[in-house]
Design an enzyme around this catalytic site. Structure first.
Site, mmCIF file in Angstrom:
data_model
loop_
_atom_site.group_PDB
_atom_site.id
_atom_site.type_symbol
_atom_site.label_atom_id
_atom_site.label_comp_id
_atom_site.label_asym_id
_atom_site.label_seq_id
_atom_site.Cartn_x
_atom_site.Cartn_y
_atom_site.Cartn_z
ATOM 1 N N SER A 1 0.851 -1.192 0.000
ATOM 2 C CA SER A 1 0.000 0.000 0.000
ATOM 3 C C SER A 1 0.886 1.240 0.000
ATOM 4 O O SER A 1 1.751 1.382 0.880
ATOM 5 C CB SER A 1 -0.888 0.010 1.246
ATOM 6 O OG SER A 1 -1.770 1.105 1.228
ATOM 7 N N LYS B 1 -0.788 -0.755 -4.577
ATOM 8 C CA LYS B 1 -2.054 -0.101 -4.224
ATOM 9 C C LYS B 1 -1.747 1.350 -3.908
ATOM 10 O O LYS B 1 -0.885 1.618 -3.052
ATOM 11 C CB LYS B 1 -2.669 -0.810 -3.016
ATOM 12 C CG LYS B 1 -3.765 -0.053 -2.289
ATOM 13 C CD LYS B 1 -4.483 -0.970 -1.311
ATOM 14 C CE LYS B 1 -4.723 -0.293 0.019
ATOM 15 N NZ LYS B 1 -5.528 -1.148 0.942
ATOM 16 N N LEU B 2 -2.445 2.259 -4.588
ATOM 17 C CA LEU B 2 -2.233 3.687 -4.338
ATOM 18 C C LEU B 2 -3.371 4.228 -3.506
ATOM 19 O O LEU B 2 -4.551 4.007 -3.858
ATOM 20 C CB LEU B 2 -2.184 4.459 -5.663
ATOM 21 C CG LEU B 2 -1.141 4.028 -6.704
ATOM 22 C CD1 LEU B 2 -1.286 4.897 -7.954
ATOM 23 C CD2 LEU B 2 0.273 4.077 -6.141
ATOM 24 N N LYS B 3 -3.075 4.942 -2.457
ATOM 25 C CA LYS B 3 -4.104 5.674 -1.729
ATOM 26 C C LYS B 3 -4.526 6.862 -2.586
ATOM 27 O O LYS B 3 -3.670 7.548 -3.179
ATOM 28 C CB LYS B 3 -3.548 6.166 -0.382
ATOM 29 C CG LYS B 3 -3.283 5.065 0.617
ATOM 30 C CD LYS B 3 -4.573 4.397 1.029
ATOM 31 C CE LYS B 3 -4.331 3.392 2.139
ATOM 32 N NZ LYS B 3 -5.576 2.737 2.577
ATOM 33 N N ASP C 1 -7.169 2.804 -3.369
ATOM 34 C CA ASP C 1 -7.973 2.735 -2.145
ATOM 35 C C ASP C 1 -8.335 4.155 -1.710
ATOM 36 O O ASP C 1 -7.451 4.969 -1.460
ATOM 37 C CB ASP C 1 -7.177 2.037 -1.035
ATOM 38 C CG ASP C 1 -8.013 1.844 0.222
ATOM 39 O OD1 ASP C 1 -7.475 1.272 1.200
ATOM 40 O OD2 ASP C 1 -9.198 2.236 0.230
ATOM 41 N N ASN D 1 -10.568 4.896 0.881
ATOM 42 C CA ASN D 1 -10.959 4.998 2.302
ATOM 43 C C ASN D 1 -12.163 5.932 2.488
ATOM 44 O O ASN D 1 -12.100 6.892 3.288
ATOM 45 C CB ASN D 1 -9.775 5.488 3.148
ATOM 46 C CG ASN D 1 -8.714 4.415 3.329
ATOM 47 O OD1 ASN D 1 -7.631 4.520 2.775
ATOM 48 N ND2 ASN D 1 -9.004 3.367 4.086
ATOM 49 N N GLU E 1 -11.004 0.459 -4.271
ATOM 50 C CA GLU E 1 -11.351 0.043 -2.909
ATOM 51 C C GLU E 1 -12.079 1.153 -2.164
ATOM 52 O O GLU E 1 -11.588 2.291 -2.099
ATOM 53 C CB GLU E 1 -10.068 -0.351 -2.162
ATOM 54 C CG GLU E 1 -10.258 -0.942 -0.803
ATOM 55 C CD GLU E 1 -8.934 -1.337 -0.149
ATOM 56 O OE1 GLU E 1 -7.900 -1.411 -0.855
ATOM 57 O OE2 GLU E 1 -8.919 -1.557 1.076
ATOM 58 N N ASP F 1 -13.951 -2.620 1.840
ATOM 59 C CA ASP F 1 -13.085 -2.804 3.004
ATOM 60 C C ASP F 1 -13.909 -2.403 4.229
ATOM 61 O O ASP F 1 -14.541 -3.251 4.864
ATOM 62 C CB ASP F 1 -11.823 -1.925 2.819
ATOM 63 C CG ASP F 1 -10.926 -1.847 4.046
ATOM 64 O OD1 ASP F 1 -9.817 -1.298 3.923
ATOM 65 O OD2 ASP F 1 -11.324 -2.327 5.124
ATOM 66 N N LYS G 1 -10.129 -8.098 6.527
ATOM 67 C CA LYS G 1 -9.266 -7.706 7.641
ATOM 68 C C LYS G 1 -9.861 -8.317 8.912
ATOM 69 O O LYS G 1 -10.951 -7.924 9.339
ATOM 70 C CB LYS G 1 -9.236 -6.190 7.816
ATOM 71 C CG LYS G 1 -8.495 -5.446 6.726
ATOM 72 C CD LYS G 1 -8.538 -3.945 7.005
ATOM 73 C CE LYS G 1 -7.877 -3.172 5.896
ATOM 74 N NZ LYS G 1 -8.084 -1.723 6.061
ATOM 75 N N GLY H 1 -4.536 -4.878 5.519
ATOM 76 C CA GLY H 1 -3.603 -4.659 6.621
ATOM 77 C C GLY H 1 -3.963 -3.438 7.443
ATOM 78 O O GLY H 1 -4.624 -2.528 6.957
HETATM 79 C C1 LIG Z 1 -3.572 3.465 8.491
HETATM 80 S S1 LIG Z 1 -4.450 2.924 7.067
HETATM 81 C C2 LIG Z 1 -5.048 1.355 7.509
HETATM 82 C C3 LIG Z 1 -6.164 0.945 6.559
HETATM 83 C C4 LIG Z 1 -5.686 0.730 5.136
HETATM 84 N N1 LIG Z 1 -4.595 -0.238 5.110
HETATM 85 C C5 LIG Z 1 -3.681 -0.203 4.133
HETATM 86 O O1 LIG Z 1 -3.660 0.604 3.242
HETATM 87 C C6 LIG Z 1 -2.600 -1.248 4.229
HETATM 88 C C7 LIG Z 1 -1.817 -1.048 5.481
HETATM 89 C C8 LIG Z 1 -0.819 -2.186 5.677
HETATM 90 O O2 LIG Z 1 -0.043 -2.442 4.735
HETATM 91 O O3 LIG Z 1 -0.869 -2.806 6.760
HETATM 92 C C9 LIG Z 1 -6.819 0.290 4.211
HETATM 93 O O4 LIG Z 1 -7.843 0.989 4.210
HETATM 94 O O5 LIG Z 1 -6.719 -0.704 3.496
HETATM 95 MG MG LIG Z 2 -8.709 -0.076 2.553
#
Ligand SMILES: CSCC[C@@H](NC(=O)CCC(=O)O)C(=O)O
Ligand SMILES: [Mg+2]
Length: 367
Positions: A135, A161-163, A188, A190, A213, A238, A262, A290
């Protein structure tokens, strides 16, 4: 097993670099760890909640409070405890899924160590190694993003995976596609977008992403179903998938075509396996998400990711993606894969001196 007590411990572990998402920037992981002591073995659990209630309503100090005040004492009434009895014993208390998951994980670890069984075997793992993605947070600039992605590809990660968030989506995706070609790429959000953003999100369709995502709010299944009809990129959920029932409802509504599993978000590894089973029954691929876990949660996630329905690389990155020094022996990426632990329970335990160096609080809760 009979639980005699649980040690709650908060640790603060600095991240190797800031990790920015649409809901904030993390520079240190403040995690709640549990050590369950029973008459047969000890077990470790990790709570995925962050310092603040930004990913979900849970946060580290609230988890510690609900565990010490309600959840750990609830185990006193269970004579021959095993992991399958934890969720029913905690059911009277609403919510707090990450706190409950940490307690179940610790009981499961103790139970399996006592029986000499590794978690992967207990869950139904079919692989010895799991393919890993990574990520990538929001960066200051496109060049900085491209440098980060180049480093992870060089390290061997099989999926990027790009935020994303409004204002940082189409252009970063375009830049990564143009620089790195047809790598496995997903994004992703969020929950950063709204139903009115469908036309904008459709601008991601030409980039052949594996998935988009959680673009909308965690409680907006209908909105995701409407969005799914207006874009071609597969939607993955998610934050919305809090249980096997929620997964079944999301699939029935057409709200997603992929699920990020998760264990903390859904109340534990046993519910996570149920979600895996529901998705497999519908022919829907899943992957393991994660929450910046230490090696304890990472070990358990890798075991889960070895189940047959985990068809896409997960966010099960190596320990050094986030930590210079992990509290357990580190997980190393080998040819883009992590090895599934094979020794009893989680297969890892904290390194005492490392754990003590990052411990900020320790509380004993008798049962
Ligand atoms: C602090 S962001 C935690 C939630 C985020 N997790 C990740 O992007 C992967 C984080 C990891 O590699 O553990 C998600 O929404 O998927
Ligand atoms: Mg996510």
């Amino acid at each position: 097993m009979k639980v005699t007590g649980v040690e709650l411990r908060t640790v603060k572990v600095p991240l190797v670099s800031p990790f920015r998402t649409s809901f904030g920037t993390e520079t240190v992981r403040e995690a709640l760890l549990l050590r369950v002591v029973t008459d047969e073995a000890e077990g470790w659990g990790e709570c995925g909640a962050g310092t603040a209630p930004r990913y979900s309503s849970e946060y580290t100090h609230a988890a510690a409070d609900v565990l010490s005040r309600f959840l750990v004492p609830a185990l006193a009434g269970v004579p021959n405890l095993d992991a399958h009895q934890v969720a029913p014993a905690l059911a009277p208390f609403k919510g707090h899924r990450m706190a409950k998951a940490a307690l179940e994980m610790a009981v499961l670890d103790a139970d399996l160590r006592a029986r000499g069984v590794c978690l992967g075997h207990a869950l139904g793992a079919v692989r010895d190694t799991v393919p890993c993605g990574v990520s990538v947070g929001i960066t200051e600039s496109i060049p900085a993003l491209l440098d980060a992605v180049a480093g992870y590809l060089e390290a061997g990660y099989l999926r990027i995976k790009l935020k994303i968030e409004p204002g940082w989506d189409v252009e970063p995706v375009r830049a990564v596609r143009e620089r790195f070609g047809d790598i496995m790429l997903q994004v992703d959000a969020n929950t950063a977008y709204r139903r009115g953003d469908a036309r904008h999100l459709a601008r991601l369709d030409p980039f052949d992403l594996l998935l988009l995502e959680q673009p909308l709010a965690e409680d907006d299944l209908l909105g995701h179903a409407e969005l799914a009809a207006r874009i071609t990129t597969p939607i993955c959920l998610d934050e919305s998938i809090v249980s096997a029932r929620a997964a079944a409802d999301a699939l029935a509504l057409g709200a997603c075509r992929v699920v990020n599993i998760k264990p903390g978000r859904v109340g534990g590894y046993l519910e996570a396996r149920r979600i895996h089973d529901v998705c497999a029954a519908h022919g829907v691929p899943v992957w393991c998400g994660g929450m910046l876990e230490t090696g304890l949660g990472r070990a358990a996630n890798v075991a889960l990711a070895a189940l047959p329905g985990f068809l896409l690389p997960g966010d099960t990155s190596a320990s050094d993606r986030y930590y210079r020094t992990d509290i357990t022996p580190p997980f190393h990426l080998v040819d883009g894969h992590l090895a599934v632990p094979t020794t009893p329970g989680l297969g890892v335990t904290p390194i005492p001196e490392v754990l003590d160096a990052v411990t900020t609080t320790k509380t004993w809760v008798s049962v």
